[in-house]
Design a protein around this motif. Sequence first.
Motif: not given
Length: 191
Positions: A104-108, A112-120
């Motif tokens: 994710g992005l919050d400004g600059d 961190k995202h967790y378990y991205v592959q599994e979630s998608v």
Amino acid sequence: MAERRTVRAFSAAPVPLELIENAIRCASLAPSGANQQPWRFVVVTDPRIKREIRLAAEAEERENYDHRFPEEWLEALRALGTDWRKEFLEIAPYLIVVFRIDFGLDGDRKIKHYYVQESVGIAVGFLLAALHIAGLATLTHTPSPMGFLQKILSRPANERPFVLIPVGYPAPDAQVPALTKKSLTDVMVIL
């Protein structure tokens, strides 16, 4: 779900956008690591963009079939009758390109995202089921590499293509290979 099959021959008949929206709404309800929902569903209807995607996908696929795929993979694909030609990318009324959001992005600041592959992956499963239940045909297309999708669709650096799904009604003459699925006893173990 036992009736769901991949289709490579689509009808150009229009599909109500509401069916696509409902299916994506369903997919967006999938569980995800830390509930971060690290996905983006880009729906492509513009014929010019679909053509650009087709040409780029065919260029990668031709390279794959001619030079990258090992013989064992080509042999496995022969039974399905596939090749580098992907006309369905222009014929299907919709292309849904699912992107994984790696962070994710919050400004600059990067989040961190967790378990991205599994979630998608779970969200795509929900999406395919919802589209099938809506009476639509799909194909999970994963041209490799897929970076061209990020460029063509102007997605930010934290989004990476996960799968390209043509969606529509099957063509009247659509044929699917007579495939069998493994039995329950082949896929389940009870301890």
